[in-house]
Design a protein around this motif. Structure first.
Motif, PDB file in Angstrom:
ATOM      1  N   GLN A  28      43.305  34.925  47.008  1.00  0.00           N
ATOM      2  CA  GLN A  28      42.029  34.205  47.023  1.00  0.00           C
ATOM      3  C   GLN A  28      41.505  34.014  45.597  1.00  0.00           C
ATOM      4  OE1 GLN A  28      39.107  35.835  49.711  1.00  0.00           O
ATOM      5  NE2 GLN A  28      37.452  34.573  48.894  1.00  0.00           N
ATOM      6  N   ILE A  29      41.706  35.005  44.746  1.00  0.00           N
ATOM      7  CA  ILE A  29      41.303  34.882  43.343  1.00  0.00           C
ATOM      8  C   ILE A  29      42.091  33.755  42.673  1.00  0.00           C
ATOM      9  CG2 ILE A  29      41.285  36.045  41.097  1.00  0.00           C
ATOM     10  CD1 ILE A  29      40.849  38.690  42.623  1.00  0.00           C
ATOM     11  N   ARG A  30      43.392  33.713  42.929  1.00  0.00           N
ATOM     12  CA  ARG A  30      44.216  32.647  42.339  1.00  0.00           C
ATOM     13  C   ARG A  30      43.720  31.264  42.762  1.00  0.00           C
ATOM     14  NH1 ARG A  30      48.490  36.042  44.471  1.00  0.00           N
ATOM     15  NH2 ARG A  30      49.282  37.427  42.836  1.00  0.00           N
ATOM     16  N   ARG A  31      43.376  31.131  44.039  1.00  0.00           N
ATOM     17  CA  ARG A  31      42.900  29.836  44.527  1.00  0.00           C
ATOM     18  C   ARG A  31      41.565  29.465  43.888  1.00  0.00           C
ATOM     19  NH1 ARG A  31      44.890  31.894  49.466  1.00  0.00           N
ATOM     20  NH2 ARG A  31      42.778  32.492  50.108  1.00  0.00           N
ATOM     21  N   ALA A  32      40.649  30.432  43.806  1.00  0.00           N
ATOM     22  CA  ALA A  32      39.329  30.162  43.233  1.00  0.00           C
ATOM     23  C   ALA A  32      39.434  29.761  41.763  1.00  0.00           C
ATOM     24  CB  ALA A  32      38.425  31.381  43.388  1.00  0.00           C
ATOM     25  N   ALA A  33      40.334  30.440  41.038  1.00  0.00           N
ATOM     26  CA  ALA A  33      40.489  30.184  39.605  1.00  0.00           C
ATOM     27  C   ALA A  33      41.474  29.053  39.307  1.00  0.00           C
ATOM     28  CB  ALA A  33      40.950  31.458  38.910  1.00  0.00           C
ATOM     29  N   LYS A  34      42.128  28.542  40.351  1.00  0.00           N
ATOM     30  CA  LYS A  34      43.128  27.486  40.199  1.00  0.00           C
ATOM     31  C   LYS A  34      44.203  27.891  39.187  1.00  0.00           C
ATOM     32  CE  LYS A  34      39.814  23.912  41.473  1.00  0.00           C
ATOM     33  NZ  LYS A  34      39.084  22.677  41.076  1.00  0.00           N
ATOM     34  N   THR A  35      44.740  29.075  39.402  1.00  0.00           N
ATOM     35  CA  THR A  35      45.809  29.587  38.548  1.00  0.00           C
ATOM     36  C   THR A  35      46.899  30.163  39.429  1.00  0.00           C
ATOM     37  OG1 THR A  35      46.337  31.099  36.724  1.00  0.00           O
ATOM     38  CG2 THR A  35      44.752  31.883  38.345  1.00  0.00           C
ATOM     39  N   ASP A  36      48.101  30.245  38.899  1.00  0.00           N
ATOM     40  CA  ASP A  36      49.205  30.788  39.689  1.00  0.00           C
ATOM     41  C   ASP A  36      49.524  32.230  39.326  1.00  0.00           C
ATOM     42  OD1 ASP A  36      50.219  30.404  37.190  1.00  0.00           O
ATOM     43  OD2 ASP A  36      51.938  29.178  37.796  1.00  0.00           O
ATOM     44  N   ARG A  37      48.726  32.818  38.399  1.00  0.00           N
ATOM     45  CA  ARG A  37      49.054  34.176  37.980  1.00  0.00           C
ATOM     46  C   ARG A  37      47.791  34.979  37.679  1.00  0.00           C
ATOM     47  NH1 ARG A  37      52.958  35.957  32.880  1.00  0.00           N
ATOM     48  NH2 ARG A  37      53.370  38.094  33.612  1.00  0.00           N
ATOM     49  N   VAL A  38      47.743  36.185  38.255  1.00  0.00           N
ATOM     50  CA  VAL A  38      46.664  37.140  37.991  1.00  0.00           C
ATOM     51  C   VAL A  38      47.288  38.491  37.678  1.00  0.00           C
ATOM     52  CG1 VAL A  38      44.647  38.358  38.917  1.00  0.00           C
ATOM     53  CG2 VAL A  38      45.025  35.957  39.501  1.00  0.00           C
ATOM     54  N   VAL A  39      46.864  39.105  36.576  1.00  0.00           N
ATOM     55  CA  VAL A  39      47.342  40.425  36.176  1.00  0.00           C
ATOM     56  C   VAL A  39      46.135  41.362  36.100  1.00  0.00           C
ATOM     57  CG1 VAL A  39      48.496  41.777  34.383  1.00  0.00           C
ATOM     58  CG2 VAL A  39      49.247  39.433  34.865  1.00  0.00           C
ATOM     59  N   PHE A  40      46.312  42.603  36.567  1.00  0.00           N
ATOM     60  CA  PHE A  40      45.249  43.598  36.525  1.00  0.00           C
ATOM     61  C   PHE A  40      45.563  44.665  35.480  1.00  0.00           C
ATOM     62  CE2 PHE A  40      44.899  41.717  40.687  1.00  0.00           C
ATOM     63  CZ  PHE A  40      43.541  41.710  40.959  1.00  0.00           C
ATOM     64  N   LEU A  49      44.956  56.324  42.953  1.00  0.00           N
ATOM     65  CA  LEU A  49      43.757  56.014  43.727  1.00  0.00           C
ATOM     66  C   LEU A  49      43.783  54.631  44.360  1.00  0.00           C
ATOM     67  CD1 LEU A  49      41.121  57.453  41.214  1.00  0.00           C
ATOM     68  CD2 LEU A  49      41.956  58.529  43.309  1.00  0.00           C
ATOM     69  N   LEU A  50      44.657  53.747  43.861  1.00  0.00           N
ATOM     70  CA  LEU A  50      44.743  52.388  44.385  1.00  0.00           C
ATOM     71  C   LEU A  50      46.114  52.141  44.999  1.00  0.00           C
ATOM     72  CD1 LEU A  50      43.105  50.416  41.418  1.00  0.00           C
ATOM     73  CD2 LEU A  50      42.053  50.927  43.628  1.00  0.00           C
ATOM     74  N   SER A  51      46.137  51.328  46.028  1.00  0.00           N
ATOM     75  CA  SER A  51      47.387  50.885  46.631  1.00  0.00           C
ATOM     76  C   SER A  51      47.694  49.492  46.091  1.00  0.00           C
ATOM     77  CB  SER A  51      47.252  50.848  48.155  1.00  0.00           C
ATOM     78  OG  SER A  51      48.409  50.320  48.744  1.00  0.00           O
ATOM     79  N   ILE A  52      48.818  49.362  45.403  1.00  0.00           N
ATOM     80  CA  ILE A  52      49.150  48.104  44.731  1.00  0.00           C
ATOM     81  C   ILE A  52      50.022  47.237  45.641  1.00  0.00           C
ATOM     82  CG2 ILE A  52      50.065  47.058  42.654  1.00  0.00           C
ATOM     83  CD1 ILE A  52      47.742  49.023  42.190  1.00  0.00           C
ATOM     84  N   PRO A  53      49.532  46.084  46.068  1.00  0.00           N
ATOM     85  CA  PRO A  53      50.359  45.184  46.892  1.00  0.00           C
ATOM     86  C   PRO A  53      51.617  44.750  46.139  1.00  0.00           C
ATOM     87  CG  PRO A  53      48.045  44.537  46.962  1.00  0.00           C
ATOM     88  CD  PRO A  53      48.168  45.562  45.879  1.00  0.00           C
ATOM     89  N   ALA A  54      52.643  44.440  46.888  1.00  0.00           N
ATOM     90  CA  ALA A  54      53.941  44.134  46.282  1.00  0.00           C
ATOM     91  C   ALA A  54      53.907  42.893  45.408  1.00  0.00           C
ATOM     92  CB  ALA A  54      54.983  43.959  47.388  1.00  0.00           C
ATOM     93  N   ASN A  55      53.031  41.952  45.697  1.00  0.00           N
ATOM     94  CA  ASN A  55      53.035  40.680  44.973  1.00  0.00           C
ATOM     95  C   ASN A  55      51.992  40.624  43.861  1.00  0.00           C
ATOM     96  OD1 ASN A  55      50.809  40.668  46.656  1.00  0.00           O
ATOM     97  ND2 ASN A  55      50.904  38.472  47.037  1.00  0.00           N
ATOM     98  N   VAL A  56      51.479  41.795  43.429  1.00  0.00           N
ATOM     99  CA  VAL A  56      50.418  41.833  42.419  1.00  0.00           C
ATOM    100  C   VAL A  56      50.913  42.550  41.166  1.00  0.00           C
ATOM    101  CG1 VAL A  56      48.092  42.651  41.871  1.00  0.00           C
ATOM    102  CG2 VAL A  56      48.606  41.782  44.167  1.00  0.00           C
ATOM    103  N   GLU A  57      50.660  41.931  40.001  1.00  0.00           N
ATOM    104  CA  GLU A  57      51.053  42.529  38.723  1.00  0.00           C
ATOM    105  C   GLU A  57      49.942  43.442  38.200  1.00  0.00           C
ATOM    106  OE1 GLU A  57      53.056  39.783  35.827  1.00  0.00           O
ATOM    107  OE2 GLU A  57      52.254  38.266  37.207  1.00  0.00           O
ATOM    108  N   VAL A  58      50.322  44.676  37.830  1.00  0.00           N
ATOM    109  CA  VAL A  58      49.348  45.654  37.332  1.00  0.00           C
ATOM    110  C   VAL A  58      49.914  46.363  36.113  1.00  0.00           C
ATOM    111  CG1 VAL A  58      48.047  47.764  37.839  1.00  0.00           C
ATOM    112  CG2 VAL A  58      48.335  46.020  39.613  1.00  0.00           C
ATOM    113  N   GLU A  59      49.068  46.559  35.100  1.00  0.00           N
ATOM    114  CA  GLU A  59      49.404  47.398  33.965  1.00  0.00           C
ATOM    115  C   GLU A  59      48.386  48.538  33.893  1.00  0.00           C
ATOM    116  OE1 GLU A  59      50.328  45.855  30.146  1.00  0.00           O
ATOM    117  OE2 GLU A  59      50.962  43.897  30.930  1.00  0.00           O
ATOM    118  N   PHE A  60      48.867  49.736  33.564  1.00  0.00           N
ATOM    119  CA  PHE A  60      47.991  50.899  33.455  1.00  0.00           C
ATOM    120  C   PHE A  60      47.846  51.276  31.981  1.00  0.00           C
ATOM    121  CE2 PHE A  60      49.867  51.073  37.691  1.00  0.00           C
ATOM    122  CZ  PHE A  60      48.732  51.191  38.475  1.00  0.00           C
TER     123      PHE A  60
END
Length: 384
Positions: A28-40, A49-60
């Motif tokens: 939904q964030i990608r659609r709102a921002a009209k982008t094909d990539r979101v990184v956290f 503490l967080l469950s990371i979905p398989a299709n989401v990019e995350v850096e710690f």
């Protein structure tokens, strides 16, 4: 592309559920921002503490929690973020809490676009205490905030600064600083498993709730004392749920609670839960108690708990100054009182017992709908 950064993921508050929602709705964030990539970007504690979905990019990021409270370390935090952003040329960084970072953001150069949320702007810094000392301290805090805001706004990469639940404040800040950077953002009311009305509250008792970090900002001593003085027609229960500043402070609250209801134990109870409770338990407490006590003293912004109360149709007792007062009155959520007036708070608690029987909650329902998380995502990440 977007990079969303929050380094406040600790087992101390409910940023966990907030950020889990963002992760779970990355599409939904990608659609709102009209982008094909979101990184956290998160702090390392978020791994457990967080469950990371398989299709989401995350850096710690290697950011110890203590650094957030040390001014010079905050510059180091921002340098780490800045260095990681070099991996994503052309990205737009959304920083989820500007309040402690105006100085590094204003003083350090960056080559990426920047937006974020600002929780406590200067115009809301006021005092309900009339003593000269407190008034001078408040004046100094206010002007320090103004200076910090001006420093933040000098960053040419800054595009948007979002303010929660405060349309008037957004207009004021844009006029005061001579720009259009500040934007309104509805504070989201997330659902954690309990729909409104799924738990029936007892009719043979009246229950009050103080929820979240148990600190004196929440006026807890005054509320306990008022509860002890109030006279109710039925059994009354005061729930205090959250962690405290120290064991010594907790013991002082327990002692005050015992002293306040001494001789009234058959009619009144004060119950403490100082464990960290899950989001689902937070929902249960709000769904099963009648009144949310939000009589914060010298509090400078909105509170997610007023949305939680609106969702579950709790009567709210709020301070008579500040943004919480304005929201309570606008949406007819309950009663406002002088947070320094013990008698006024006591009378409000007694009045609440009668109001919960006949309170109409059209305003609460409207507030809940207006602050649905989807509106939050669409407002925060949409492209003008």
């Amino acid at each position: 592309m977007l990079v969303i950064c929050d380094i406040n993921i600790y087992k101390l508050g409910h940023y966990i559920g907030f950020n889990q929602y963002l992760l779970d709705h990355a599409d939904q964030i990608r659609r709102a921002a009209k982008t094909d990539r979101v990184v956290f970007f998160f702090n390392e504690e978020a791994k457990t503490l967080l469950s990371i979905p398989a299709n989401v990019e995350v850096e710690f990021l290697p950011v110890p929690s203590i650094w957030r409270y040390q001014p010079m370390k905050r510059f180091r935090i921002w340098r780490i973020i800045n260095e990681r952003m070099q991996q994503y040329p052309g990205a737009h960084l959304y920083y989820m809490d500007f309040d402690k970072f105006q100085l590094p953001v204003g003083l350090m150069n960056m080559n990426f676009r920047l937006s974020g949320i600002y929780f406590r702007p200067h115009h809301r810094i006021t005092t309900s205490n009339r003593t000269l000392k407190i008034r001078l301290q408040t004046w100094l805090k206010r002007y320090k905030k103004i200076a910090a805001e001006r420093l933040l706004l000098r960053n040419r990469s800054l595009e948007r600064v979002y303010i929660l639940n405060d349309r008037e404040g957004v207009s004021y800040l844009n006029k005061y600083h001579g720009n259009q950077v500040f934007r309104y953002l509805p504070d989201p009311i997330f659902d954690y498993g309990f729909e409104p009305g799924t738990i029936e509250r007892p009719v043979d008792s009246i229950s009050f709730l103080i929820f979240g970090a148990l600190t004196e900002r929440k006026n807890i001593r005054m509320l306990i004392t008022a509860f002890g003085r109030a006279r109710f027609s039925k059994k009354a229960v005061l729930h205090l749920v959250g962690k405290t500043e120290s064991d010594q402070y907790l013991q002082s609250l327990r002692t005050l609670a015992a002293d306040s209801i001494r001789g009234q134990e058959a009619e009144k109870s004060v119950l403490f839960n100082t464990d960290f409770v899950s989001d689902e338990e937070m929902e249960r407490y709000h769904a099963s108690t009648h009144v949310s006590l939000l009589v914060y003293r010298d509090f400078y912004g909105s509170s997610g708990l007023i949305g939680r109360a609106a969702k579950h149709r709790q009567l709210v007792i709020a301070p008579s100054v500040g943004l919480l007062s304005e929201i309570t009155e606008q949406y007819r959520l309950g009663i406002t009182v002088d947070p320094n007036d013990l008698t006024e708070i006591t009378v409000a608690m007694e009045k609440a017992e009668q109001l919960v029987k006949k309170q109409e909650f059209e305003g609460a329902t409207a507030f809940y709908k207006e602050h649905h998380p989807s509106r939050f995502l669409e407002t925060l990440f949409s492209i003008d």
